[in-house]
Design an enzyme around this catalytic site. Structure first.
Site, short mmCIF file in Angstrom:
data_model
loop_
_atom_site.label_atom_id
_atom_site.label_comp_id
_atom_site.label_asym_id
_atom_site.label_seq_id
_atom_site.Cartn_x
_atom_site.Cartn_y
_atom_site.Cartn_z
CD GLU A 141 -1.13 -0.11 3.74
OE1 GLU A 141 -2.30 -0.49 3.55
OE2 GLU A 141 -0.68 0.13 4.87
CG HIS B 99 -2.50 0.07 7.90
ND1 HIS B 99 -2.35 -0.73 6.79
CD2 HIS B 99 -3.34 -0.60 8.72
CE1 HIS B 99 -3.05 -1.84 6.95
NE2 HIS B 99 -3.66 -1.78 8.11
#
Length: 315
Positions: free
Chosen positions: A211, A249
């Site tokens: 990511e 995150h």
């Protein structure tokens, strides 16, 4: 085979008597995990009933290891106590500490991952779903019933995308799926898992899920170029993420031109990794890559058969 976690693994749960620890210990036991004890100094000497199994509670990780031979700890303790929990596990000699807890301060993660490494303890996480070897053991919160044992190894920053790819490829199955976590500091990297899967004879293909943020995927691409011979298929989350905004995150943030999904995709594709634009397309790339290797295997089998026939004729 598998990496890091097998049916022989004996698991302690630090924080087992809390709400999340209780819920997920029950799920781990249902999945066949050999949970041999929990750790809570205030409840040492008791046991907790999970359906048809009573699991003892120990006052420390060291006591749990000495009583049961445990080699894995799953950490469900609150963020403020996570550092102490991991340090305790490492000092006691645990081989693998799986840190599920999210919201751990970065300086705490830096401290306990370094300490664990110095003691020979592998940390997975923090802020991760854990890992599963289907049909053998499940350490963490990954749903155990969405896939089966098979030929694919998976390493992922994202828990949700781990589950999605496991489901998409459930008919083929997985050797081990590892959710390494998406925080800025994690104990086990993509590269660690790529190396382990490369050395696992039962893993035929590796899926790498990344990511935005950081350069872990670019470093993984460099490692793949030099050290990985098995096919790798990738997926990068965050192509539409706005610059400067944290997405999910704590480590998923694009700053300027660094850490973008496009840069990561280009780095991986430059070393021969097929990168999907969606989880479904990624699964399709996996099927194509496995099909591409099948003719080679068939040709090798044919060559071996021809050689055996010639030997038989000479005899």
């Amino acid at each position: 085979m598998a990496i890091y976690l097998t049916k022989e693994s004996k698991v302690l749960v630090q924080g087992m008597t809390g709400a999340e620890g209780m819920k997920h210990t029950r799920r781990m036991l249902a999945a066949g995990t050999d949970v041999v004890g929990g750790v809570n100094p205030r409840k040492a000497g008791r046991s907790v009933d999970f359906d048809d199994r009573a699991v003892p509670v120990f006052g420390s990780v060291r006591e749990g290891i000495e009583s049961t031979g445990a080699d894995v700890s799953v950490v469900f303790v609150p963020p403020a106590f996570a550092k102490a929990a991991v340090v305790e596990a490492a000092d006691a000699g645990i081989g693998l500490a799986v840190v599920i807890t999210e919201g751990i301060p970065v300086h705490d993660a830096v401290a306990f991952t370094a300490h664990a490494r110095s003691r020979g303890t592998r940390v997975i996480g923090p802020n991760c779903p854990g890992l599963i070897t289907p049909g053998q053991s499940n350490a963490g919160i990954i749903p155990p019933d969405i896939t089966k044992s098979g030929r694919i190894g998976l390493v992922s920053k994202s828990g949700t995308l781990t589950y999605q790819l496991m489901y998409e490829l459930r008919d083929i199955g997985f050797t081990t799926c590892v959710g390494i976590g998406g925080d800025p500091v994690v104990g086990t990297s993509h590269i660690d898992c790529l190396t382990a899967f490369e050395n696992d004879p039962d893993t035929e293909l590796i899926i790498l899920i990344g990511e935005i943020g950081g350069d872990a995927e670019e470093r993984a691409a460099a490692h793949i170029r030099e050290h990985v011979t098995k096919p790798v298929v990738g997926y990068i989350a965050g192509f539409t993420a706005p610059e400067g905004r944290t997405m999910g995150h704590a480590g998923a943030i694009v700053s300027g031109s660094s850490g973008t999904a496009r840069a990561k995709q280009e780095a991986l594709e430059a070393v021969g990794v097929r990168v999907g634009s969606t989880p479904t397309e990624t699964a399709r790339h996996v099927l194509e890559a496995l099909a591409d290797t099948a003719p080679d295997a068939a040709a090798a089998d044919g060559t071996a058969a021809d050689g055996a026939a010639r030997e038989g004729a000479r005899a």
